[in-house]
Design a protein around this motif. Structure first.
Motif, PDB file in Angstrom:
ATOM      1  N   UNK A  79       0.931  -1.186  -0.096  1.00 41.67           N
ATOM      2  CA  UNK A  79      -0.023  -0.017   0.350  1.00 41.67           C
ATOM      3  C   UNK A  79       0.788   1.124   0.154  1.00 41.67           C
ATOM      4  N   UNK A  80       2.121   1.371   0.812  1.00 43.79           N
ATOM      5  CA  UNK A  80       2.736   2.546   0.931  1.00 43.79           C
ATOM      6  C   UNK A  80       3.347   3.132  -0.475  1.00 43.79           C
ATOM      7  N   UNK A  81       4.118   2.352  -1.289  1.00 44.81           N
ATOM      8  CA  UNK A  81       4.579   2.721  -2.502  1.00 44.81           C
ATOM      9  C   UNK A  81       3.486   3.253  -3.418  1.00 44.81           C
ATOM     10  N   UNK A  82       2.393   2.203  -3.419  1.00 47.40           N
ATOM     11  CA  UNK A  82       1.196   2.715  -4.602  1.00 47.40           C
ATOM     12  C   UNK A  82       0.686   4.260  -3.954  1.00 47.40           C
ATOM     13  N   UNK A  83       0.357   4.082  -2.687  1.00 44.94           N
ATOM     14  CA  UNK A  83      -0.246   5.411  -2.331  1.00 44.94           C
ATOM     15  C   UNK A  83       0.765   6.599  -2.544  1.00 44.94           C
ATOM     16  N   UNK A  84       1.938   6.595  -2.293  1.00 44.97           N
ATOM     17  CA  UNK A  84       3.036   7.515  -2.700  1.00 44.97           C
ATOM     18  C   UNK A  84       2.892   7.770  -4.215  1.00 44.97           C
ATOM     19  N   UNK A  85       2.943   6.819  -4.916  1.00 43.27           N
ATOM     20  CA  UNK A  85       2.895   7.103  -6.491  1.00 43.27           C
ATOM     21  C   UNK A  85       1.744   7.713  -6.834  1.00 43.27           C
ATOM     22  N   UNK A  86       0.625   7.454  -6.404  1.00 42.12           N
ATOM     23  CA  UNK A  86      -0.691   8.021  -6.727  1.00 42.12           C
ATOM     24  C   UNK A  86      -1.087   9.488  -6.247  1.00 42.12           C
ATOM     25  N   UNK A  87      -0.398   9.704  -5.033  1.00 40.06           N
ATOM     26  CA  UNK A  87      -0.342  11.195  -4.534  1.00 40.06           C
ATOM     27  C   UNK A  87       0.390  12.087  -5.376  1.00 40.06           C
ATOM     28  N   UNK A  88       1.724  11.454  -5.842  1.00 39.90           N
ATOM     29  CA  UNK A  88       2.457  12.117  -6.648  1.00 39.90           C
ATOM     30  C   UNK A  88       1.656  12.519  -7.987  1.00 39.90           C
ATOM     31  N   UNK A  89       1.056  11.434  -8.669  1.00 38.73           N
ATOM     32  CA  UNK A  89       0.594  11.450  -9.974  1.00 38.73           C
ATOM     33  C   UNK A  89      -0.674  12.283  -9.896  1.00 38.73           C
ATOM     34  N   UNK A 112      12.306  11.484  -6.653  1.00 40.74           N
ATOM     35  CA  UNK A 112      12.810  12.006  -5.451  1.00 40.74           C
ATOM     36  C   UNK A 112      12.095  11.928  -4.152  1.00 40.74           C
ATOM     37  N   UNK A 113      11.016  11.876  -4.361  1.00 44.06           N
ATOM     38  CA  UNK A 113       9.761  11.906  -3.057  1.00 44.06           C
ATOM     39  C   UNK A 113      10.101  10.464  -2.701  1.00 44.06           C
ATOM     40  N   UNK A 114       9.700   9.226  -3.402  1.00 44.01           N
ATOM     41  CA  UNK A 114       9.803   8.111  -2.660  1.00 44.01           C
ATOM     42  C   UNK A 114      11.192   7.834  -2.107  1.00 44.01           C
ATOM     43  N   UNK A 115      12.297   8.472  -2.597  1.00 50.93           N
ATOM     44  CA  UNK A 115      13.461   8.286  -1.744  1.00 50.93           C
ATOM     45  C   UNK A 115      13.712   8.885  -0.589  1.00 50.93           C
ATOM     46  N   UNK A 162      11.441   3.510  -5.962  1.00 51.92           N
ATOM     47  CA  UNK A 162      11.670   4.800  -6.528  1.00 51.92           C
ATOM     48  C   UNK A 162      12.103   4.727  -8.123  1.00 51.92           C
ATOM     49  N   UNK A 163      12.814   3.983  -8.649  1.00 53.06           N
ATOM     50  CA  UNK A 163      12.777   4.033 -10.032  1.00 53.06           C
ATOM     51  C   UNK A 163      11.457   3.919 -10.942  1.00 53.06           C
ATOM     52  N   UNK A 164      10.661   2.630 -10.300  1.00 53.17           N
ATOM     53  CA  UNK A 164       9.570   2.501 -11.057  1.00 53.17           C
ATOM     54  C   UNK A 164       8.594   3.605 -10.948  1.00 53.17           C
ATOM     55  N   UNK A 165       8.531   4.279  -9.712  1.00 51.91           N
ATOM     56  CA  UNK A 165       7.693   5.476  -9.724  1.00 51.91           C
ATOM     57  C   UNK A 165       7.921   6.718 -10.419  1.00 51.91           C
TER      58      UNK A 165
END
Length: 299
Positions: A38-48, A218-221, A230-233
Motif C-alpha cells: 500500500x505505501x509505494x502505491x499510495x505515494x505514487x498515486x499522490x504524486x501522480x 525523489x519523493x519516494x527516496x 523509486x525508479x519504478x515510480x
C-alpha cells in the motif's frame, strides 16, 4: 478543426489498440497487489494525482501559455502512465510489478480524474464561449475508450494466457507505431500552432517532464522507499500516456481541439530521450544498490 473521416476512424482504433495491449499485460493480481504494497502505491498515486497537476498549473502560469495550450498541458498532467513506463522501468532495473499496479490503478482512477481536471482547466483558462465541458455522456465515452479495451485484454489474458503471452510483444510494437501515428496526426492537424509556439510549449513540456521524473524518483527516496520502487515510480510518473491525451483532445466527439493536443505530442517525443537519460543516470549512480535489491528479491 473539422472531424475528418480519417480522424474519426483512426483515433478510437489507435487508443483501443494501445489500451488492449495494456489489458493483455494485466491480471487481477495487479490490482490486489495494492493491499500487499500500500505505501509505494499510495505515494505514487499522490504524486501522480495531486502533486503533478499542481506543478503543471504553476508551469502553465509561469510560461503564460495560450488557453488551449494550457488546457492541453493540464490534460497531459491528468493522464496516467502506460506500457512504455513499464518497459523503461524494466530497462532501468525498477520494480516492474509496482509499475504495472500503478498503471492499472491509475487507469481506473483516470476515468473520473481526467474529466474533472479538464473541466476545471476549461473553466479557468478558456472564456465561457470557448469552453466545452466534458458532460456526463462524454465522461462515459472516456470510460468506454479507456476501460473497455483494458477489460477485454484482461479477459483474453484470463482465458487464453498463452495467446496473450504471445501477443504481448507484437502489441507493444503495434502500440508504438500507433503512438507515432497519433503524434504525427497531432502535429499535422495544427502545424502552424506547432511552428508558432514550439519554443515555449517545448520548454514547458520539457520542464514538466523533468520535474515529473524528479518528483517521481525523489519523493519516494525521501520517504525511504527501496531504490527499485523509486525508479519504478519515477518512470510511471515521468512517462504519461500521451496517446490518451492526444486522442481526447482531437476526438470530434470530445474536446475537438487540435491545439490542445500539441503539448502532449511534444511531450511524447521528448519523454523517450529524458526517460532513457534518467534510466542511464540512476543505473550509473545507484547500479550496485539496484543489483543488491534484485538479488535480495530473487533470494
Amino acid at each position: 478543426m473539422t472531424a475528418t473521416p480519417l480522424l474519426t476512424a483512426f483515433l478510437p482504433i489507435a487508443l483501443g489498440i494501445i489500451m488492449l495491449g495494456l489489458g493483455l499485460s494485466l491480471t487481477l493480481a495487479d490490482f490486489t497487489r495494492v493491499v500487499k504494497y500500500p505505501r509505494p502505491v499510495l505515494i505514487g498515486l499522490v504524486c501522480q494525482l495531486l502533486v503533478l497537476p499542481f506543478l503543471c498549473f504553476l508551469i502553465v502560469q509561469g510560461f503564460r501559455l495560450e488557453p488551449a495550450l494550457a488546457v492541453g498541458l493540464m490534460l497531459l498532467a491528468a493522464s496516467p502512465g502506460g506500457t512504455t513506463a513499464n518497459l523503461y522501468s524494466h530497462l532501468a532495473h525498477g520494480d516492474v510489478a509496482l509499475n504495472v499496479t500503478l498503471t492499472a490503478v491509475n487507469s481506473m482512477i483516470a476515468i473520473l480524474s481526467m474529466p474533472l481536471l479538464v473541466n476545471l482547466s476549461l473553466l479557468y483558462f478558456m472564456s465561457a464561449d470557448q469552453a466545452i465541458p466534458l458532460q456526463f455522456a462524454k465522461v462515459l465515452q472516456v470510460f468506454a475508450i479507456v476501460l473497455l479495451p483494458v477489460g477485454l485484454g484482461m479477459l483474453v489474458r484470463r482465458f487464453w494466457p498463452r495467446f496473450a503471452s504471445r501477443m504481448e510483444k507484437p502489441m507493444k510494437i503495434v502500440s508504438a507505431l500507433f503512438l507515432v501515428g497519433t503524434v504525427t496526426i497531432a502535429f499535422i492537424k495544427d502545424w502552424q500552432t506547432v511552428v508558432d509556439y514550439a519554443p515555449v510549449v517545448g520548454l514547458a513540456a520539457l520542464l514538466f517532464n523533468l520535474l515529473s521524473l524528479a518528483i517521481g524518483y525523489g519523493v519516494p527516496r525521501l520517504l525511504r522507499l527501496p531504490q527499485r520502487q523509486a525508479v519504478a515510480i519515477g518512470m510511471e510518473i515521468g512517462i504519461h500516456n500521451g496517446t490518451l491525451a492526444i486522442a481526447l483532445a482531437l476526438s470530434p466527439s470530445l474536446l475537438n481541439n487540435a491545439t490542445m493536443a500539441i503539448p502532449a505530442a511534444i511531450y511524447s517525443f521528448i519523454m523517450f530521450f529524458t526517460a532513457a537519460g534518467f534510466g542511464w543516470w540512476v543505473n550509473r549512480v545507484h547500479g550496485k544498490q539496484l543489483a543488491l535489491e534484485e538479488r535480495e528479491l530473487a533470494g
